[in-house]
Each structure stands twice: as C-alpha cells, then as structure tokens.
Design a protein around this motif. Structure first.
Motif, PDB file in Angstrom:
ATOM      1  N   ASP A  29     154.407 -36.680 -48.351  1.00 34.75           N
ATOM      2  CA  ASP A  29     153.686 -37.415 -47.171  1.00 34.75           C
ATOM      3  C   ASP A  29     152.404 -36.458 -46.673  1.00 34.75           C
ATOM      4  O   ASP A  29     151.563 -36.762 -46.543  1.00 34.75           O
ATOM      5  CB  ASP A  29     154.624 -37.450 -46.090  1.00 34.75           C
ATOM      6  CG  ASP A  29     155.524 -38.850 -46.224  1.00 34.75           C
ATOM      7  OD1 ASP A  29     155.182 -39.529 -46.995  1.00 34.75           O
ATOM      8  OD2 ASP A  29     156.592 -38.747 -45.407  1.00 34.75           O
ATOM      9  N   ARG A  30     152.488 -35.001 -46.918  1.00 32.59           N
ATOM     10  CA  ARG A  30     151.525 -34.127 -46.576  1.00 32.59           C
ATOM     11  C   ARG A  30     150.413 -34.236 -47.579  1.00 32.59           C
ATOM     12  O   ARG A  30     149.267 -34.300 -47.109  1.00 32.59           O
ATOM     13  CB  ARG A  30     152.132 -32.708 -46.647  1.00 32.59           C
ATOM     14  CG  ARG A  30     152.925 -32.139 -45.375  1.00 32.59           C
ATOM     15  CD  ARG A  30     153.050 -30.899 -45.352  1.00 32.59           C
ATOM     16  NE  ARG A  30     153.787 -30.380 -46.489  1.00 32.59           N
ATOM     17  CZ  ARG A  30     154.905 -30.179 -46.391  1.00 32.59           C
ATOM     18  NH1 ARG A  30     155.939 -30.500 -45.368  1.00 32.59           N
ATOM     19  NH2 ARG A  30     155.861 -29.759 -47.684  1.00 32.59           N
ATOM     20  N   ALA A  31     150.635 -34.531 -48.943  1.00 36.05           N
ATOM     21  CA  ALA A  31     149.430 -34.748 -49.918  1.00 36.05           C
ATOM     22  C   ALA A  31     149.066 -36.115 -49.423  1.00 36.05           C
ATOM     23  O   ALA A  31     147.642 -36.019 -49.420  1.00 36.05           O
ATOM     24  CB  ALA A  31     150.238 -34.767 -51.269  1.00 36.05           C
ATOM     25  N   ARG A  32     149.459 -37.086 -49.334  1.00 36.69           N
ATOM     26  CA  ARG A  32     148.935 -38.434 -48.806  1.00 36.69           C
ATOM     27  C   ARG A  32     148.155 -38.197 -47.530  1.00 36.69           C
ATOM     28  O   ARG A  32     146.799 -38.802 -47.393  1.00 36.69           O
ATOM     29  CB  ARG A  32     149.911 -39.344 -48.623  1.00 36.69           C
ATOM     30  CG  ARG A  32     150.279 -40.221 -49.982  1.00 36.69           C
ATOM     31  CD  ARG A  32     151.215 -41.384 -49.301  1.00 36.69           C
ATOM     32  NE  ARG A  32     152.155 -41.552 -50.543  1.00 36.69           N
ATOM     33  CZ  ARG A  32     153.580 -41.743 -50.251  1.00 36.69           C
ATOM     34  NH1 ARG A  32     153.821 -42.113 -48.950  1.00 36.69           N
ATOM     35  NH2 ARG A  32     154.290 -42.041 -51.230  1.00 36.69           N
ATOM     36  N   SER A  33     148.529 -37.658 -46.631  1.00 36.10           N
ATOM     37  CA  SER A  33     147.910 -37.643 -45.085  1.00 36.10           C
ATOM     38  C   SER A  33     146.654 -36.527 -45.354  1.00 36.10           C
ATOM     39  O   SER A  33     145.753 -36.910 -44.741  1.00 36.10           O
ATOM     40  CB  SER A  33     148.522 -37.031 -44.162  1.00 36.10           C
ATOM     41  OG  SER A  33     148.893 -35.312 -44.382  1.00 36.10           O
ATOM     42  N   ARG A  34     146.670 -35.641 -46.501  1.00 33.41           N
ATOM     43  CA  ARG A  34     145.509 -34.833 -46.728  1.00 33.41           C
ATOM     44  C   ARG A  34     144.406 -35.514 -47.168  1.00 33.41           C
ATOM     45  O   ARG A  34     142.964 -35.532 -46.848  1.00 33.41           O
ATOM     46  CB  ARG A  34     145.863 -33.659 -47.313  1.00 33.41           C
ATOM     47  CG  ARG A  34     146.249 -32.312 -46.643  1.00 33.41           C
ATOM     48  CD  ARG A  34     146.138 -31.186 -47.617  1.00 33.41           C
ATOM     49  NE  ARG A  34     147.926 -30.781 -47.611  1.00 33.41           N
ATOM     50  CZ  ARG A  34     148.743 -30.706 -48.692  1.00 33.41           C
ATOM     51  NH1 ARG A  34     147.836 -30.992 -50.024  1.00 33.41           N
ATOM     52  NH2 ARG A  34     149.621 -30.627 -48.611  1.00 33.41           N
ATOM     53  N   ASP A  35     144.931 -36.564 -48.253  1.00 36.61           N
ATOM     54  CA  ASP A  35     143.920 -37.396 -48.829  1.00 36.61           C
ATOM     55  C   ASP A  35     143.178 -38.283 -47.794  1.00 36.61           C
ATOM     56  O   ASP A  35     141.948 -38.703 -47.883  1.00 36.61           O
ATOM     57  CB  ASP A  35     144.510 -38.180 -49.970  1.00 36.61           C
ATOM     58  CG  ASP A  35     144.967 -37.436 -51.169  1.00 36.61           C
ATOM     59  OD1 ASP A  35     144.485 -36.307 -51.202  1.00 36.61           O
ATOM     60  OD2 ASP A  35     145.919 -37.724 -52.051  1.00 36.61           O
ATOM     61  N   GLY A  36     144.165 -38.816 -47.041  1.00 38.93           N
ATOM     62  CA  GLY A  36     143.478 -39.801 -45.805  1.00 38.93           C
ATOM     63  C   GLY A  36     142.375 -39.096 -45.020  1.00 38.93           C
ATOM     64  O   GLY A  36     141.601 -39.564 -44.508  1.00 38.93           O
ATOM     65  N   ASP A  37     142.837 -37.775 -44.767  1.00 41.68           N
ATOM     66  CA  ASP A  37     141.937 -36.906 -43.840  1.00 41.68           C
ATOM     67  C   ASP A  37     140.644 -36.594 -44.504  1.00 41.68           C
ATOM     68  O   ASP A  37     139.613 -36.677 -43.816  1.00 41.68           O
ATOM     69  CB  ASP A  37     142.636 -35.719 -43.229  1.00 41.68           C
ATOM     70  CG  ASP A  37     143.787 -35.837 -42.401  1.00 41.68           C
ATOM     71  OD1 ASP A  37     143.858 -36.957 -41.995  1.00 41.68           O
ATOM     72  OD2 ASP A  37     144.700 -35.018 -42.231  1.00 41.68           O
TER      73      ASP A  37
END
Length: 114
Positions: A29-37
């Motif tokens: 989830d953290r990796a996905r949110s970093r990509d989205g950011d």
C-alpha cells in the motif's frame, strides 16, 4: 511437549504469520501511494479549486460558497456609483370614501386598495 505447550506454540506462530502478512500488505500500500503521489506531483491538477471542493467536506463547501458571495460583495463595493434622477412626487389621489351603515359617505385615509 504437552498439548497445552503445543497449542500455545501454534498460536504464537499463527500470530507471527498474520503480522508478517499484514506488514507485506502495508508495504504494498505504501509503494502504491508513493507511485500515486509521484504521478500527482508530475501531473499538476488543472482545475485545483474544483478538485479541492470535490475532496472537501461540507464545511469547506460552505466556505467556498461564502468566498464566492464575498467576491460579489467586493464587486459591488468597488463598482462605480451612478447618479439616479430625483423621484417625482406622487400625484394627490382622490380621497377614499366609504359608506357607513347609516348610508353616509365618510373619508378614510387608512383604507388601501388591493
């Protein structure tokens, strides 16, 4: 080992396994949110005000309506003034008459016509 010790050992292993699985989910989830950011930073939002309103709660919507109203008030405050012509006095009307129960005509200024 007794069955009680074996049962405790199994519970500890199950708990550790669940924690490990949850840690993996959190990392994904953290990796996905970093990509989205990163995508959000690279692609600026064209209509940022509308985006902020869409993401906000009801109090922010009231604030946005208040800001729009305030801009109208400022527009009217800074608008140039115009001179209005003087109003003409109203022509005097005929007195309003009414007939009483005894048949006499009386003048009454308090009567208004609809």
């Amino acid at each position: 080992m007794t069955s009680l010790h074996l049962l405790a050992e199994l519970h500890v292993r199950e708990f550790a396994s669940r924690l490990k699985h949850q840690d993996e989910i959190n990392a994904r989830d953290r990796a996905r949110s970093r990509d989205g950011d990163i995508k959000r930073v690279r692609k600026p939002i064209a209509n940022w005000r509308q985006y902020a309103i869409n993401c906000a709660g009801p109090l922010c919507l009231l604030d946005a309506v208040g800001q729009a109203e305030e801009s109208w008030v400022e527009l009217f405050e800074t608008a140039p003034r115009c001179q209005l012509p003087d109003t003409k006095p109203m022509p005097t009307a005929k007195p309003r008459l009414h007939r009483s129960f005894d048949g006499e005509l009386h003048v009454d200024q308090s009567l208004t016509m609809a």
